[in-house]
Design a protein around this motif. Structure first.
Motif, mmCIF file in Angstrom:
data_model
loop_
_atom_site.group_PDB
_atom_site.id
_atom_site.type_symbol
_atom_site.label_atom_id
_atom_site.label_comp_id
_atom_site.label_asym_id
_atom_site.label_seq_id
_atom_site.Cartn_x
_atom_site.Cartn_y
_atom_site.Cartn_z
ATOM 1 N N ASN A 94 7.176 -74.752 16.856
ATOM 2 C CA ASN A 94 6.881 -74.523 18.323
ATOM 3 C C ASN A 94 7.073 -73.018 18.433
ATOM 4 O O ASN A 94 8.166 -72.661 18.889
ATOM 5 N N SER A 96 5.973 -71.293 21.173
ATOM 6 C CA SER A 96 6.452 -70.926 22.474
ATOM 7 C C SER A 96 7.815 -71.041 22.759
ATOM 8 O O SER A 96 8.342 -70.369 23.345
ATOM 9 N N LYS A 97 8.353 -72.128 22.343
ATOM 10 C CA LYS A 97 9.860 -72.361 22.343
ATOM 11 C C LYS A 97 10.120 -73.078 21.106
ATOM 12 O O LYS A 97 10.493 -74.034 21.263
ATOM 13 N N ARG A 345 13.686 -83.933 16.003
ATOM 14 C CA ARG A 345 13.930 -84.222 17.557
ATOM 15 C C ARG A 345 15.271 -85.279 17.438
ATOM 16 O O ARG A 345 15.193 -86.309 16.741
ATOM 17 N N ALA A 470 -0.078 -79.778 17.060
ATOM 18 C CA ALA A 470 0.830 -78.952 17.990
ATOM 19 C C ALA A 470 0.859 -77.467 17.726
ATOM 20 O O ALA A 470 0.620 -76.617 18.444
ATOM 21 N N ARG A 473 -2.227 -75.678 18.352
ATOM 22 C CA ARG A 473 -2.467 -75.462 19.593
ATOM 23 C C ARG A 473 -1.610 -74.250 20.133
ATOM 24 O O ARG A 473 -2.016 -73.166 20.649
ATOM 25 N N LEU A 474 -0.508 -74.160 19.584
ATOM 26 C CA LEU A 474 0.557 -73.155 20.064
ATOM 27 C C LEU A 474 -0.040 -71.850 19.574
ATOM 28 O O LEU A 474 0.210 -70.761 20.231
ATOM 29 N N ALA A 540 16.035 -77.383 22.220
ATOM 30 C CA ALA A 540 15.156 -77.126 23.244
ATOM 31 C C ALA A 540 14.621 -78.462 24.105
ATOM 32 O O ALA A 540 14.031 -78.304 24.965
ATOM 33 N N PHE A 541 14.931 -79.669 23.507
ATOM 34 C CA PHE A 541 14.729 -80.910 24.235
ATOM 35 C C PHE A 541 15.849 -81.278 25.113
ATOM 36 O O PHE A 541 15.918 -82.664 25.564
HETATM 37 C C1 NAG Z 1 7.311 -76.755 22.819
HETATM 38 O O1 NAG Z 1 8.226 -76.365 23.590
HETATM 39 C C2 NAG Z 1 8.211 -76.286 24.953
HETATM 40 C C3 NAG Z 1 9.578 -75.739 25.635
HETATM 41 O O2 NAG Z 1 10.526 -76.687 25.137
HETATM 42 C C4 NAG Z 1 8.120 -77.826 25.374
HETATM 43 O O3 NAG Z 1 7.355 -77.835 26.731
HETATM 44 C C5 NAG Z 1 6.648 -78.140 24.388
HETATM 45 O O4 NAG Z 1 6.253 -79.733 24.665
HETATM 46 C C6 NAG Z 1 7.008 -77.790 23.023
HETATM 47 N N1 NAG Z 1 5.728 -78.461 22.263
HETATM 48 C C7 NAG Z 1 5.875 -79.181 21.387
HETATM 49 C C8 NAG Z 1 4.619 -79.504 20.583
HETATM 50 O O5 NAG Z 1 6.757 -79.793 20.885
#
Ligand code: NAG
Ligand code: NAG
Ligand code: NAG
Ligand code: NAG
Length: 675
Positions: A94, A96-97, A345, A470, A473-474, A540-541
Motif C-alpha cells: 500500500n 499511500s500508507k 491484516r 490494490a 491502483r495505488l 495502519a488498520f
Molecule cells: C491503504 O492505506 C490507506 C490508509 O490507511 C487505506 O485507506 C486504504 O484502504 C489502503 N489500501 C489498501 C488497498 O489496503
C-alpha cells in the motif's frame, strides 16, 4: 587483405556507434536542460522520523548495510512493524500508507517519490576507496563460486540470489565471464618435474609451498632458493582475474560503482526509476560545474536524513541510529525471519503456513526438506526464478526507456496527442513491470518456506502475497499524485538552501527542496524530535500490534547488534576464503583478500580509484561530520549510549581472542569483512 579491410571497417563502425552513444545528451545546453528537469522533478526530500511514518533504509552496496539492516534495524524493530524485504523489487502493498514502518533496499533516492509523502530516510556512507575495493573483492568472490561449486553445494530455492540483486546482477556475470576465460588457462600451465617453490601467506605468516611435491616449509635451503622462488601472488593483479586497476578504469565501474553513493542519494544510479538517469550521469562526468552543483544537492539532502552513519565507525553509527529511531541500546531486541512481517491484516503477525507444514525460519522438518530438495526439482525452480528475475530487469529497463521518451517529448513541447500516447506507453510498461514482479512473487509463494532461493544470497528475501489490483491502483494513484504535486511546484519555484557549514563547504545551492532550513534549524529540529519519537502500537488498520512477539528475553538491542555483527563477519570471512580457494594458479598460489593484501595495493592504484570518486569522497566527509554532530547533540540530551564493547557469548569471545592473538603473532590482521 579483404579480411583486413573488413576488420578495419568493423572497428570503424564500432567506434562510431560508441561515439554516438557517448555523445548522447552531452551538449552543454542539453545537460543544462536535464539538470533543470532534475531539480524540478526530484524535489521531494526526506521527512523527519516521528515513529509513525515509514523509515526507509537507503542501502548503498558495500557499506556494511547488510549488517546494519539485519543486525540493528531488524533487531530493534518488532516483526509486526517491518516491511517485507525488497532487495529484488519493491514489495510495498500500500504505497499511500503502507502498513509497515521499516523498509530497506538497494534502490536509489528516486524510489522516494513512490513512497509515502512523509517517508524518513536512513543511510550509511563509506570511504569510496574502501567501498570500491570491497565491491571488487565481493564480485570476484561471488563469481568464483560459479566456477566450481563446493561438493556439498545445493541450490536453495525461494531466496533471491546475489546475482538477482543490483548491482551484482551485472558485476557477478561480468567477473564470471572473465574468470571462465582465464582460470582454466592459468591452471593448465605445466610445471617442471621437481615443481617450483612459491611464497605463500596465511594468517600466521609467510611460508613456502611446492605444489608438485606437496611440501610446505618455513624457510628454504640455499639450493632450493637458487632454483628460483615464485613471489607471492598479487591478489589484485594476476593472470586469474581482471586486475583491480583495469577494473577501476573499465566503463562498468563508472556505470555501477564510482561515485555510486552520491548517485544513489541523488536518485540517478543505473538502477534509477528515472529514465534519464544515464544521460544525466554522463553530463556530470563531463561538466565540472554540474558535478559541483549536484554534489551540493546531495550534501544538503543527507542532512535531512534521520540518520547518516559511516562504515568506518559502524558501532558509533549504530548507537546514534538507535537514538534517532527513538530507541536506545537498552531497548528490546527481536528475532523473527523475513516472512514474519507486517502487512498481514489482523493482530500481530502469523506464522507462515508453508505448503508442507514446515515451521518458521531455521526450523522445519529435515526429512521433508531433503525429500523436496532433490536436485532436479531445485535446479528447475532456481532456473525459473532466475528467468523471472531477468524478466523483471528487462521490464524495468523498458519502463525507464519509455519514461525517458515521455520526458523528452514533454521537454520539446511535443503535440499533446504524442505526449498522451507516450504516457500510455509508460503506463503499460509500468503494468508489465508489476506483472513480472507478481509472477516472481507468486512462484515464490508456491515454494516451501525452507527451500530458499538460488544461492544463499548476500541478501535473503522472503515473499508475501500481495493484493495485485490494490497495488496496481495505488501505483497509478501515486504516479498521478506526484505529477500534480510537480505541477504545483512548478508555479511556486524553488527555494535556496544553505550548504553544510560543518564541513566548511559553505555556499548556496540553487534548486534544492523548498523549506530546507539552515544547519542550526535542522539540528534544533532533530534535538526536539529525538526525544519525541514514539513508536507505533497499532497498525495502519487500527489493530493492536503484538510488540511482545519474537522479543528475545534477557538481552537488549545493543548487545544483540554486537553479537550479530561479529557472527556475520566471521561467517562471511570463512565463506569468502572457501570461495576464493578455487582461484588458484598451476603452482598452487591463490587469491586471498584481507587487510594484509589490501596494504600491498600500490598507492598509484588507490590514487586512481580516488580520482574517479571525488563526489563520494566529499559526501563521505559530510557523513563523518554529520555523525559527529548528531552524536554531540544526542550526548547533550543524555540520549547517546555506546553499544557494548564485547559480545556476551563466552565461546565466541574466546574464539575471537584466539584469532586476534594469532593475527598479532603473525603481524597480520584478519580481513575487512564489513559489507
Ligand atoms: C491503504 O492505506 C490507506 C490508509 O490507511 C487505506 O485507506 C486504504 O484502504 C489502503 N489500501 C489498501 C488497498 O489496503
Ligand atoms: C600457516 O601455514 C603454516 C605452514 O604451512 C602452518 O604451519 C600454519 O598452521 C598455518 N596457519 C594457519 C592459521 O592456517
Ligand atoms: C598434501 O599434503 C597434505 C598434508 O600436508 C595432505 O593433507 C594432502 O592430501 C596432500 N595432497 C596431495 C594432493 O597429495
Ligand atoms: C546498467 O549497467 C549495465 C552494465 O554496464 C548496462 O548493461 C545497463 O544497460 C545499464 N542500465 C541502465 C538503465 O542504464
Amino acid at each position: 587483405m579483404t579480411y583486413m579491410v573488413a576488420m578495419l571497417l568493423t572497428l570503424f563502425l564500432a567506434v562510431c556507434i560508441g561515439f554516438a552513444r557517448l555523445s548522447q545528451a552531452q551538449s552543454l545546453a542539453e545537460c543544462q536542460a536535464l539538470t533543470d528537469h532534475y531539480l524540478e522533478k526530484h524535489h521531494k526530500e526526506a521527512s523527519p522520523y516521528t515513529g509513525s511514518n515509514l523509515l526507509y533504509f537507503l542501502h548503498v552496496p558495500r557499506t556494511a548495510g547488510r549488517t546494519f539492516q539485519s543486525c540493528l534495524l531488524k533487531m530493534g524493530v518488532p516483526p509486526a512493524l517491518r516491511c517485507p524485504k525488497a532487495y529484488d523489487h519493491l514489495r510495498i502493498t500500500n504505497m499511500s500508507k503502507p502498513n509497515c514502518y521499516l523498509l530497506s533496499s538497494h534502490d536509489d533516492f528516486s524510489v522516494v517519490s513512490m513512497l509515502p509523502p512523509d517517508v524518513a530516510v536512513l543511510t550509511q556512507l563509506r570511504d569510496p576507496v574502501d567501498r570500491f575495493l570491497s565491491a571488487y573483492e565481493f564480485a570476484v568472490e561471488v563469481a568464483s563460486r560459479s566456477l566450481k561449486r563446493p561438493r556439498n553445494y545445493r541450490r536453495r530455492v525461494g531466496r533471491i540470489a546475489t546475482e538477482d540483486v543490483w548491482p551484482w546482477s551485472y558485476l557477478v556475470p561480468f567477473f564470471a565471464q572473465d574468470l571462465q576465460a582465464k582460470v582454466p588457462a592459468a591452471q593448465a600451465k605445466v610445471l617442471p618435474p621437481g615443481g617450483v617453490w612459491s611464497e605463500m601467506e596465511n594468517k600466521t605468516g609467510a611460508y613456502f609451498f611446492n605444489r608438485v611435491t606437496n611440501q610446505t616449509k618455513e624457510s628454504l635451503t640455499e639450493a632450493e632458493a637458487a632454483q628460483g622462488i615464485l613471489p607471492m601472488l598479487d591478489s589484485y593483479d594476476n593472470e586469474l582475474v581482471m586486475s583491480l586497476k583495469d577494473f577501476a578504469k573499465h566503463p562498468i565501474a563508472s556505470e555501477l560503482l564510482h561515485n555510486g553513493a552520491t548517485f544513489q542519494v541523488l536518485g540517478i544510479t543505473n538502477y534509477s526509476h528515472w529514465g534519464d538517469a544515464g544521460g544525466f550521469r554522463a553530463c556530470l562526468l563531463r561538466y565540472d560545474h554540474l558535478r559541483s552543483q549536484m554534489l551540493e544537492v546531495a550534501k544538503n539532502r543527507v542532512q535531512r536524513f534521520t540518520h547518516v552513519g559511516t562504515t568506518d565507525r559502524l558501532h558509533e553509527s549504530a548507537a546514534a541510529a538507535l537514538v534517532s529511531m527513538g530507541l536506545s541500546v537498552n531497548s528490546a531486541a527481536y528475532s523473527g525471519g523475513d516472512e514474519e512481517v507486517a502487512g498481514r491484516r489482523g493482530v500481530g503477525v502469523q506464522h507462515r503456513q508453508s505448503g508442507n507444514g514446515n515451521a518458521g525460519p531455521g526450523g522445519g522438518d529435515r526429512a521433508a526438506v531433503d525429500d523436496l530438495s532433490n536436485r532436479g526439482l531445485n535446479s528447475e525452480a532456481a532456473a525459473k526464478l532466475q528467468l523471472l528475475a531477468k524478466l523483471i530487469r528487462e521490464a524495468r529497463r523498458r519502463l525507464q526507456n519509455s519514461q525517458k521518451e515521455l520526458v523528452d517529448a514533454q521537454k520539446s513541447d511535443s503535440d499533446p496527442s504524442i505526449v498522451k500516447m507516450l504516457q500510455d506507453k509508460v503506463d503499460s510498461a509500468r503494468n508489465e513491470l508489476i506483472d513480472a514482479q507478481e509472477r516472481l512473487a507468486s512462484v515464490r509463494e508456491t515454494l516451501p518456506a525452507n527451500l530458499g532461493g538460488a544461492e544463499r544470497a548476500d541478501i535473503g528475501v522472503s515473499d508475501l502475497s500481495v493484493g495485485h489490483a490494490a497495488r496496481r491502483r495505488l501505483l497509478h494513484e501515486d504516479a498521478g499524485a506526484s505529477q500534480q504535486q510537480q505541477q504545483q511546484q512548478q508555479g511556486s519555484g524553488t527555494a535556496t538552501g544553505t550548504a553544510d557549514g560543518a564541513t566548511g563547504a559553505a555556499g548556496t545551492t540553487e534548486g534544492t527542496a523548498e523549506g530546507l532550513g539552515t544547519a542550526d534549524e535542522m539540528a534544533e529540529q532533530r534535538r526536539r524530535l529525538a526525544s519525541k519519537v514514539t513508536l507505533q502500537t497499532v497498525d495502519a488498520f487500527g489493530y493492536q500490534l503484538d510488540l511482545e512477539y519474537r522479543k528475545i528475553p534477557n538481552t537488549n538491542v545493543g548487545m544483540e547488534f554486537v553479537r550479530c555483527a561479529n557472527r556475520a563477519q566471521e561467517r562471511s570471512t570463512s565463506r569468502r576464503d572457501q570461495s576464493l580457494a578455487v582461484l588458484r594458479t598451476a603452482d598452487g598460489r591463490h587469491v586471498t583478500f584481507s587487510k594484509a593484501t589490501r596494504r600491498r595495493i600500490p598507492q598509484e592504484v588507490l590514487d586512481l580509484i580516488r580520482s574517479y570518486n571525488t563526489m563520494d569522497t566529499a559526501l563521505h566527509k559530510v557523513g563523518l561530520s554529520l555523525l559527529d554532530q548528531r552524536i554531540a547533540e544526542q550526548k547533550a540530551e543524555n540520549l547517546y549510549q555506546e553499544v557494548p564493547k564485547e559480545e556476551a557469548d563466552p565461546s565466541l569471545v574466546a574464539r575471537r581472542m584466539q584469532r586476534m592473538q594469532a593475527a598479532r603473532a603473525g603481524g597480520k590482521a584478519s580481513g575487512d569483512e564489513l559489507r
